[in-house]
Design a protein around this motif. Sequence first.
Motif, mmCIF file in Angstrom:
data_model
loop_
_atom_site.group_PDB
_atom_site.id
_atom_site.type_symbol
_atom_site.label_atom_id
_atom_site.label_comp_id
_atom_site.label_asym_id
_atom_site.label_seq_id
_atom_site.Cartn_x
_atom_site.Cartn_y
_atom_site.Cartn_z
ATOM 1 N N PHE A 138 0.865 -1.194 0.023
ATOM 2 C CA PHE A 138 0.093 -0.105 0.051
ATOM 3 C C PHE A 138 0.900 1.208 0.164
ATOM 4 C CE2 PHE A 138 1.096 -0.945 4.568
ATOM 5 C CZ PHE A 138 1.241 0.244 4.917
ATOM 6 N N THR A 141 0.899 5.554 1.335
ATOM 7 C CA THR A 141 0.254 6.287 2.400
ATOM 8 C C THR A 141 0.226 7.749 1.580
ATOM 9 O OG1 THR A 141 1.528 5.420 4.112
ATOM 10 C CG2 THR A 141 0.246 7.270 4.688
ATOM 11 N N LYS A 159 -4.151 4.965 4.165
ATOM 12 C CA LYS A 159 -3.691 4.087 3.413
ATOM 13 C C LYS A 159 -4.196 3.576 1.912
ATOM 14 C CE LYS A 159 -1.883 1.076 7.054
ATOM 15 N NZ LYS A 159 -1.744 -0.140 7.675
ATOM 16 N N ASP A 178 -4.418 1.361 -1.001
ATOM 17 C CA ASP A 178 -4.299 -0.098 -1.527
ATOM 18 C C ASP A 178 -3.603 0.041 -2.907
ATOM 19 O OD1 ASP A 178 -4.997 -1.237 0.803
ATOM 20 O OD2 ASP A 178 -6.891 -2.164 0.044
#
Length: 178
Positions: free
Chosen positions: A59, A61, A98, A100
Motif C-alpha cells: 500500500f 500512504t 492507506k 491499496d
Amino acid sequence: MAKYRKLGRTSSQRKALLRNQVTNLLYHGKIVTTQAKAKEVQKIAEGLIALAVKEKDNFETVKVMAKVARKDKDGHRVKEVKDGRKVTVYDEVEKEIKKDLPSRLHARHKMIRVLYPVTEVPAKNAGKKRNTKAVDMPAKLFDEIAPKYVDRKGGYTRIIKIGQRKGDGAMEVVLELV
C-alpha cells in the motif's frame, strides 16, 4: 476422490457454514467444532492468511484533505445560523490514509467474498444498537494477523482434539490460530 467434504448439507448451506466459521476463527482466534468441519475451515483460513501475509505491505500512504464537523466540549456538533437555518460547522483537516495498490485491493475483494461482516457490540450494551461498530475484517487480517506470520511458510492454524461429543459421538476439536 472428492476435493472437499459435503458435511451433509446443500451447497448453499455448506458455503454459509464455512464462511461463518472462517469469519469467527479469524475474529476470535479459535473455535470449537467437529473434526470434519475444522479440516474444511482450516483450508479456507490458511489461504486467506497466506494472501494477507503476501499483500501485507502493498500500500502507499496518501495525504488527503477531509471535512470534519467541529465539536464542542461535550462532543456535540457545533451549529451556526445561516439564512435562518441551523447548519453544522465543518473544518478542513489533513489526514493520512492507506491507499491499496491493485494487487492488495484484489486480495481485499477476495477476502470480502469469503468473510461475513462483523459488528462489535460493547458488553454493557449487549442487545442494543447503540455504540456498535463494524469491524473491517480484511484490515484486521492485513494489520493484526499477517504481521504475526511473516516468518512462517504456512501452518497458520492448528487442530487439537478434545474428545467425542456426548450427543452423537462426533469428534470435537479446537481450531485455533498458531
